[in-house]
Design an enzyme around this catalytic site. Structure first.
Site, PDB file in Angstrom:
ATOM      1  N   ASN A  62      -1.718  -2.622  -4.631  1.00 34.26           N
ATOM      2  CA  ASN A  62      -2.798  -0.903  -4.657  1.00 34.26           C
ATOM      3  C   ASN A  62      -1.400   0.027  -5.486  1.00 34.26           C
ATOM      4  OD1 ASN A  62      -0.022  -1.602  -2.929  1.00 34.26           O
ATOM      5  ND2 ASN A  62      -1.305   0.052  -1.359  1.00 34.26           N
ATOM      6  N   GLU A  64       0.280   3.277  -5.616  1.00 33.40           N
ATOM      7  CA  GLU A  64      -0.450   4.784  -5.390  1.00 33.40           C
ATOM      8  C   GLU A  64       0.227   5.649  -6.178  1.00 33.40           C
ATOM      9  OE1 GLU A  64       1.001   4.457  -1.037  1.00 33.40           O
ATOM     10  OE2 GLU A  64      -0.595   3.469  -0.429  1.00 33.40           O
ATOM     11  N   ALA A  66       1.139  10.773  -5.868  1.00 35.65           N
ATOM     12  CA  ALA A  66       1.732  11.654  -5.210  1.00 35.65           C
ATOM     13  C   ALA A  66       0.312  12.740  -4.857  1.00 35.65           C
ATOM     14  CB  ALA A  66       2.290  12.864  -5.387  1.00 35.65           C
ATOM     15  N   TYR A  68      -2.866  11.822  -3.306  1.00 35.89           N
ATOM     16  CA  TYR A  68      -3.588   9.793  -3.053  1.00 35.89           C
ATOM     17  C   TYR A  68      -4.632  10.513  -3.984  1.00 35.89           C
ATOM     18  CZ  TYR A  68       0.129  11.426   1.037  1.00 35.89           C
ATOM     19  OH  TYR A  68       1.411  11.293   1.971  1.00 35.89           O
ATOM     20  N   CYS A  73      -7.064   0.834  -4.943  1.00 33.14           N
ATOM     21  CA  CYS A  73      -6.414  -0.482  -3.989  1.00 33.14           C
ATOM     22  C   CYS A  73      -6.503  -1.141  -4.926  1.00 33.14           C
ATOM     23  CB  CYS A  73      -8.002  -0.666  -2.710  1.00 33.14           C
ATOM     24  SG  CYS A  73      -7.638   0.261  -1.653  1.00 33.14           S
ATOM     25  N   GLU A  75      -7.556  -4.564  -4.789  1.00 33.98           N
ATOM     26  CA  GLU A  75      -9.211  -5.187  -5.329  1.00 33.98           C
ATOM     27  C   GLU A  75      -9.630  -4.322  -5.931  1.00 33.98           C
ATOM     28  OE1 GLU A  75      -7.841  -3.659  -2.050  1.00 33.98           O
ATOM     29  OE2 GLU A  75      -9.053  -4.927  -0.492  1.00 33.98           O
ATOM     30  N   CYS A 115     -13.775  -0.563  -2.433  1.00 32.36           N
ATOM     31  CA  CYS A 115     -13.412  -2.037  -2.349  1.00 32.36           C
ATOM     32  C   CYS A 115     -15.084  -2.768  -2.369  1.00 32.36           C
ATOM     33  CB  CYS A 115     -12.399  -2.249  -2.503  1.00 32.36           C
ATOM     34  SG  CYS A 115     -11.002  -2.309  -3.214  1.00 32.36           S
TER      35      CYS A 115
END
Ligand code: THU
Length: 163
Positions: A62, A64, A66, A68, A73, A75, A115
């Site tokens: 994953n 990430e 800031a 969001y 992900c 996968e 996903c």
């Protein structure tokens, strides 16, 4: 009125040692990949390992952000990378693991809905079902095909003209 019941078969391995050699290798690859996650906001480190029909294992984690929703992900990172590198090679399996500050999470980790939709597209694209291994600290769940993870799925058939 009528009721429809949809059920899913899951094979439960009670320890990782019950897995076959190739599945054990894929599970270990997903667990190892967790270390490469970029998850400063959730501290939930996810690793996915994709087994391709050419025998190669591609991992993803994953990523990430800031902002969001800009993150992705594990996968989808793994599948999109595998499909970008080998656009003609089918996916045979995917294993998914997640760690928090206590290590591997206790219960087998399940992929999010987005996903699952991408996993379904991958099955349809290569006309080849693939299995999923959901990894927990002790148990591993094996699900034979993505449609079992996504009942009543949107396949895109509905987009085709009926004329
Ligand atoms: N995440 C995954 O990478 N895969 C999953 O199956 C569930 C959630 C990530 C997204 C986000 O970076 C973090 O885990 C917390 O939701």
């Amino acid at each position: 009125m009528q009721q429809i019941n949809i059920s899913t078969d899951i094979t439960v391995f009670n320890t990782h040692n019950e897995l076959s050699g190739p599945d054990h290798q894929l599970v270990d690859a997903a667990i190892e990949a967790c270390a490469n996650a970029y998850a400063p906001y959730s501290a939930f480190h996810v690793g996915a390992a994709v087994l391709l029909a050419n025998g190669e294992i591609i991992t993803g984690t994953n990523q990430e952000n800031a902002a969001y929703p800009s993150g992705l992900c594990a996968e989808r990172v793994a599948i999109f990378y595998a499909n970008s590198k080998y656009p003609k090679v089918a996916v045979k399996a995917i294993a998914i693991a997640a760690k928090n500050e206590d290590g591997l999470i206790p219960n087998p980790v399940a992929p999010c809905g987005a996903c699952r939709q991408v996993m379904l597209e991958t099955e349809l694209r290569f006309k080849s079902n693939f299995y999923t291994l959901l990894i927990g600290k002790e148990q591993v769940y094996k699900i034979e095909k993505v449609k079992d993870l996504l009942p009543l799925c949107f396949t895109g058939e509905e987009l085709k003209s009926k004329k």
